[in-house]
Design a protein around this motif. Sequence first.
Motif: not given
Lengths: 110, 115
Positions: A9, A36, A86, A100-103, B41-43
């Motif tokens: 994270k 992204y 992301y 998308f992943g959670s970033g 949770m991202g997008l």
Amino acid sequence: AQRVTQPEKLLSVFKGAPVELKCNYSYSGSPELFWYVQYSRQRLQLLLRHISRESIKGFTADLNKGETSFHLKKPFAQEEDSAMYYCALLKPGSARQLTFGSGTQLTVLP
Amino acid sequence: NAGVTQTPKFRVLKTGQSMTLLCAQDMNHEYMYWYRQDPGMGLRLIHYSVGEGTTAKGEVPDGYNVSRLKKQNFLLGLESAAPSQTSVYFCASSLRRGAIQETQYFGPGTRLLVL
């Protein structure tokens, strides 16, 4: 169903140090993957895509089908690289949906 | 060329109220998407559209409705807002599959707080 996992994270590195943001995916077919980036107070924008095999702002990412990974790397991090990153997987089909992943929030320290 | 714009930028609603978020793009893109972004949770895709007059459900469509009456606009509606819909909403658009410059272009986001 396809899934994208970004295990970190938060990630902090010092300026000039190498950085690697991890991305793993699960998908049964041939994946099309993207990174992204969202800088502070800016909108989400495309950084790079694996089919282009390009280097943008010094970042590269290689698709490893054996390890189902698409890690983002840069040899020398800069303070302006601090942002949310992301990883995204394109779902095949006419709608071109992205998963998308959670970033990962990257902070480059001076 | 403004790209993708979203209206409003920020809104506070009470539980049960309704509202519509507007997304507009001036790039003549066929595809448009609505996402919500939540911490950790991202997008996640709510609804999408592959052309004027067509819409489809994404990953988390419950509680939302959409309409694409004009190619350049994609509206997201909340009929009866719930606190669980507190989020940042992003709209995106892209050219059709196979286009050389295909990528999703994102709007600046709408921050929604439901009390």
